[in-house]
Structure formats: C-alpha cells, structure tokens
Design an enzyme around this catalytic site. Structure first.
Site, PDB file in Angstrom:
ATOM      1  N   ARG A  11      47.545  33.769  57.034  1.00 45.72           N
ATOM      2  CA  ARG A  11      46.537  34.565  56.611  1.00 45.72           C
ATOM      3  C   ARG A  11      45.581  35.386  57.448  1.00 45.72           C
ATOM      4  O   ARG A  11      44.040  34.020  57.139  1.00 45.72           O
ATOM      5  CB  ARG A  11      45.639  33.360  54.976  1.00 45.72           C
ATOM      6  N   ARG A  71      38.828  37.703  55.474  1.00 45.60           N
ATOM      7  CA  ARG A  71      37.600  37.420  55.026  1.00 45.60           C
ATOM      8  C   ARG A  71      36.742  37.033  56.006  1.00 45.60           C
ATOM      9  O   ARG A  71      35.907  37.562  56.051  1.00 45.60           O
ATOM     10  CB  ARG A  71      37.579  37.117  53.488  1.00 45.60           C
ATOM     11  N   ARG A 123      37.864  46.707  54.965  1.00 44.68           N
ATOM     12  CA  ARG A 123      38.107  46.599  53.990  1.00 44.68           C
ATOM     13  C   ARG A 123      36.899  47.335  52.925  1.00 44.68           C
ATOM     14  O   ARG A 123      37.868  48.168  51.854  1.00 44.68           O
ATOM     15  CB  ARG A 123      38.443  45.057  53.441  1.00 44.68           C
ATOM     16  N   ASP A 157      50.671  41.928  50.285  1.00 41.17           N
ATOM     17  CA  ASP A 157      50.401  41.280  49.430  1.00 41.17           C
ATOM     18  C   ASP A 157      51.814  40.446  48.055  1.00 41.17           C
ATOM     19  O   ASP A 157      52.377  41.589  48.667  1.00 41.17           O
ATOM     20  CB  ASP A 157      48.960  41.377  48.445  1.00 41.17           C
ATOM     21  N   TYR A 174      53.296  34.603  38.134  1.00 46.66           N
ATOM     22  CA  TYR A 174      52.097  35.603  37.993  1.00 46.66           C
ATOM     23  C   TYR A 174      52.381  36.946  36.950  1.00 46.66           C
ATOM     24  O   TYR A 174      51.931  37.209  36.093  1.00 46.66           O
ATOM     25  CB  TYR A 174      51.896  36.259  39.555  1.00 46.66           C
TER      26      TYR A 174
HETATM   27  O1  1CP Z   1      47.371  37.707  57.157  1.00 52.70           O
HETATM   28  C1  1CP Z   1      48.089  37.735  56.045  1.00 52.70           C
HETATM   29  O2  1CP Z   1      48.501  36.129  55.867  1.00 52.70           O
HETATM   30  C2  1CP Z   1      49.086  38.878  55.593  1.00 52.70           C
HETATM   31  C3  1CP Z   1      48.436  39.150  54.621  1.00 52.70           C
HETATM   32  C4  1CP Z   1      49.220  37.650  53.188  1.00 52.70           C
HETATM   33  C5  1CP Z   1      49.618  37.163  52.359  1.00 52.70           C
HETATM   34  C6  1CP Z   1      51.565  36.520  53.637  1.00 52.70           C
HETATM   35  C7  1CP Z   1      47.880  38.394  52.083  1.00 52.70           C
HETATM   36  C8  1CP Z   1      46.923  38.939  51.739  1.00 52.70           C
HETATM   37  N1  1CP Z   1      48.756  37.907  51.523  1.00 52.70           N
HETATM   38  C9  1CP Z   1      49.888  37.271  51.449  1.00 52.70           C
HETATM   39  C10 1CP Z   1      50.361  36.520  50.478  1.00 52.70           C
HETATM   40  C11 1CP Z   1      50.038  35.494  49.576  1.00 52.70           C
HETATM   41  N2  1CP Z   1      49.499  36.622  48.560  1.00 52.70           N
HETATM   42  C12 1CP Z   1      50.712  34.877  49.071  1.00 52.70           C
HETATM   43  C13 1CP Z   1      51.586  33.930  49.606  1.00 52.70           C
HETATM   44  C14 1CP Z   1      51.066  32.706  50.733  1.00 52.70           C
HETATM   45  C15 1CP Z   1      49.618  31.738  50.246  1.00 52.70           C
HETATM   46  O3  1CP Z   1      50.896  31.078  49.450  1.00 52.70           O
HETATM   47  O4  1CP Z   1      48.920  31.761  50.186  1.00 52.70           O
HETATM   48  C16 1CP Z   1      49.929  34.122  46.918  1.00 52.70           C
HETATM   49  C17 1CP Z   1      49.816  33.425  46.699  1.00 52.70           C
HETATM   50  C18 1CP Z   1      49.039  35.203  47.379  1.00 52.70           C
HETATM   51  C19 1CP Z   1      48.822  36.000  45.796  1.00 52.70           C
HETATM   52  C20 1CP Z   1      47.031  35.850  46.402  1.00 52.70           C
HETATM   53  N3  1CP Z   1      46.793  37.464  46.710  1.00 52.70           N
HETATM   54  C21 1CP Z   1      45.963  35.088  45.900  1.00 52.70           C
HETATM   55  C22 1CP Z   1      46.250  33.631  45.584  1.00 52.70           C
HETATM   56  C23 1CP Z   1      45.843  33.684  43.868  1.00 52.70           C
HETATM   57  C24 1CP Z   1      45.818  32.818  43.051  1.00 52.70           C
HETATM   58  O5  1CP Z   1      46.872  33.121  42.562  1.00 52.70           O
HETATM   59  O6  1CP Z   1      45.454  31.645  43.958  1.00 52.70           O
HETATM   60  C25 1CP Z   1      44.698  36.860  46.523  1.00 52.70           C
HETATM   61  C26 1CP Z   1      43.421  35.821  46.296  1.00 52.70           C
HETATM   62  C27 1CP Z   1      44.702  37.017  46.698  1.00 52.70           C
HETATM   63  C28 1CP Z   1      44.160  38.635  47.607  1.00 52.70           C
HETATM   64  C29 1CP Z   1      44.495  38.834  49.215  1.00 52.70           C
HETATM   65  N4  1CP Z   1      45.618  38.513  49.833  1.00 52.70           N
HETATM   66  C30 1CP Z   1      45.573  38.987  51.221  1.00 52.70           C
HETATM   67  C31 1CP Z   1      44.384  38.739  51.599  1.00 52.70           C
HETATM   68  C32 1CP Z   1      43.545  38.929  52.270  1.00 52.70           C
HETATM   69  C33 1CP Z   1      43.587  38.911  50.101  1.00 52.70           C
HETATM   70  C34 1CP Z   1      42.380  38.700  49.435  1.00 52.70           C
HETATM   71  C35 1CP Z   1      41.822  40.062  49.261  1.00 52.70           C
HETATM   72  C36 1CP Z   1      40.293  40.367  49.632  1.00 52.70           C
HETATM   73  O7  1CP Z   1      39.072  39.974  49.097  1.00 52.70           O
HETATM   74  O8  1CP Z   1      39.748  41.304  50.532  1.00 52.70           O
END
Ligand code: 1CP
Length: 340
Positions: A21, A25, A34, A71, A147
C-alpha cells in the site's frame, strides 16, 4: 533489476525494499490525483492517473519496486458483482453470492474486460526506470470469495464459512471459477510487462488449517504452478496473511513468501528460508514512532542478515495516517544498513 534479482536469491548491492500500500492516502500527492477522479473505481480505470499514482512512491520514497495501482476487487466486479467504494467506509458489493445459481451466473472470461489494467501495466513499465521493477497482483481465490459472499470486509466470515462447510461443492465451484480468472488475469499482466506477480490472500488466517489447505492454499498452489510453467522468469510472490502457525504446510511453485507482521521472522526463516526468499515484515504501526521504526528495522536485520534471500517490506499495508517522513527514512535506513 535489484528487486527481481533478489526474488531469485541472487546477490544484490543492498536489500531491496518496497511497501505494501505504498501508493495511497498517506501521500498528499495521491490525494490530489484522487480528488480529480470521480470515484476510486474511476481512478483505477484511468490509465494516465493510475500510472501517475503507481509511480509516486518510486519518486517520493525511491523504493525498488512499484506495485500496480488497482484493487483486488476489480476482478469480482468484472465477473458481474456491482461494487461501490463508500468514502469513509470502504468497498461494498451491493449484491452478493448466495447460491450455486449465483455462481453459475458469474461471467467467465471476465479478465478480458479489464483491458485498462493491462494498459496501465504497460504504461507504467515504459515510464519506469530500468532498475525498478513493476509488480502486478491479484487477490487469491479465498480472499476474493469472502468479499463476494459477505459483500464487504467481515469480522466473522460467517457467510463464507456457512457455504464452505454446508455446501462445499458450491464453495469449490466459486473458488475454481475465480482461479481460472486469476490465472488469465495475472498472465495478461505479465504479458503487458509486469516483472513480478503477487497473490494477496489477506484473509487466509480466518480459516482453520484443514479448511485453509482445502479451500485456500490448494488453489494458490494450482495458480502458481500454472503461472510458473508459463512465466519461469517472472517471480511469483504469495502473501497468505495470518497463517504463521501453518508455515510447515505451505509449499508450492513460487519464489517469494510474504510474511505478515504476526510471523516471527526467525521462525519463518527456520521453516521456509531455505526454500523461499522471504519478504516482510515490519509492523506498519512502528512507523508512528521513529524510534520504534529504527528498533524494528535493526531487529529484522539481526535475524535476516545482509545475505541474499530477503526483501524488506512492511508486514501489512501502510496506514493512511502514518507520517510520510518516516516512510522515506525507512527506505534510506534499510539501504544504509544493508549495503554489502
Ligand atoms: O500501493 C499499493 O499497494 C497498490 C494498490 C492496492 C493494492 C495492492 C490497493 C489500492 N489495494 C490493494 C490490494 C487490496 N485491496 C487488498 C489486499 C492487500 C491487503 O490485505 O491490504 C485488499 C484486502 C483490498 C480490499 C480493499 N480495497 C480494502 C480493504 C477492505 C476491508 O476489508 O477492510 C480497501 C479499504 C480498499 C480500497 C483501496 N484500495 C487501494 C487504495 C489506495 C484504497 C483506498 C481508496 C481511497 O480511499 O482512495
């Protein structure tokens, strides 16, 4: 590429580092971009902007690898489940899977609808310096299935477990369909120029050992086996979170095993270190304090040393309110400490 060399256990001038990540943010530059997009999903589909945010951590932190900005939920979305990212809450599928009919109705070949992902990969690859690697990724079948069955993140995973224990054939049908999509999805990312591929199994730790082997790891093994045969020169990274106690059972055709912060690295090294390059696993919350961060980094290098076979990362994703200055210091510190 230092990162790719390290994935294949070759000697490198220092231990490579990237952060899960790393785009997100905690970077004001990310927030700026964003804001310009209508929604998070729009940002993921916008080739120019997604390329820009993928490259930000390379420019700002000087990490050794970029990870595609996207994502894991885009694939289930393409398979036909309506997805919303609700600000302040997170992702939500407004329709979930409740029956075998729902599974049969899922779109097959959905990876073909994610052409923008492959465009972003090739756009990033052509903008990225030669020494930096690009990581493509997907969620693993079990994590994506949770999910699709729960609709959102869960504390109990009760819907997922209900189907897993009471209708195992239906669960396997869903996991098999997801596996086929994931293989093609990652294959296409590699063909578009991704230098390494990673499978996130974020909710592996929700399952007891037998259930994880059967409904989780078995599919991870099949996916990595197929991809390895097709792309022998593209390292594969697995990240099954929360399964430290199962390490002795987790074998397969991949190069790098991602350790989450709950796995003591000394234990992971004993169990897996001869077989796989380890990646991890600084507790991300240590970045709230510079002192705690430095102490954590030193402790990790005391265990792993400077030899080949290790890639530095956090043990899970960057948190939105972590100070960015500590992230830049972390990259510098790891490079300094690990100089050969
Ligand atoms: O920088 C990076 O790592 C690249 C982008 C990336 C990756 C690899 C994002 C962007 N998401 C992910 C993978 C991801 N998404 C995972 C696997 C990794 C982990 O365990 O963290 C999971 C479980 C998600 C699902 C997801 N997407 C969540 C979690 C939800 C939960 O169950 O708690 C969330 C909050 C997102 C949104 C998201 N994805 C990525 C970003 C930057 C964001 C936030 C969006 C925003 O507010 O702008």
């Amino acid at each position: 590429m230092i990162f790719i060399d390290a994935c294949f256990r070759q000697e490198t001038p220092y231990t490579p580092i990237w952060l899960m990540r790393q785009a997100g943010r905690y970077l004001s530059e990310y927030q700026e971009v964003r804001k310009q997009a209508k929604s998070f999903l729009d940002l993921c589909a916008d080739v120019k902007r997604a390329t820009e945010v993928t490259l930000q951590p390379i420019e700002i932190l000087d990490v050794d690898a970029a990870i595609l900005f996207s994502d894991i939920l885009l694939l289930p979305h393409a398979m036909g489940l309506p997805l919303e990212f609700i600000p302040g809450f997170g992702p939500k599928f407004t329709q979930t899977i409740t029956s075998l009919e729902d599974i049969r109705a899922l779109k097959r070949g959905a990876y073909k609808d994610l052409g923008f992902v492959y465009e972003i990969v090739s756009s990033v690859r052509s903008a990225l310096g030669k020494s930096k690697a690009l990581i493509g990724f997907s969620g693993a079948p079990w994590t994506l299935a949770t999910y699709m069955l729960e609709g959102q993140g869960s504390k109990t995973y009760s819907q997922s477990k209900k189907i897993l224990y009471s209708q195992p054939e239906a669960a396997h049908a869903l996991l098999e369909a997801l596996s086929q999509e994931i293989i093609h999805y990652l294959d296409a990312q590699a063909q578009a120029g991704a230098n390494a591929l990673m499978l996130f199994d974020s909710w592996a730790g929700a399952l007891e050992l037998e259930a994880y082997l059967d409904f989780g790891w078995d599919y991870v093994q099949k996916i990595t086996k197929t991809l390895k045969a097709k792309h022998p020169k593209t390292p594969l990274i697995v990240f099954p979170k929360g399964v430290g106690a199962y390490l002795g059972h987790l074998k397969g055709d991949f190069e790098v095993f991602g350790c989450d912060w709950g796995v003591p690295l000394k234990f992971a090294k004993e169990m897996l270190g001869d077989r796989y390059v380890l990646q991890g696993n600084l507790e991300p919350a240590r970045l709230y304090s510079q002192e705690a961060m430095v102490e954590g980094v030193k402790r990790i290098f005391e265990v792993m040393g400077k030899r080949a076979g290790f890639i530095f990362n956090l043990g899970h994703g960057m948190l939105p309110d972590l100070p960015r200055a500590h992230a830049t210091q972390l990259v510098r510190l790891v490079r300094e400490i690990s100089q050969r």
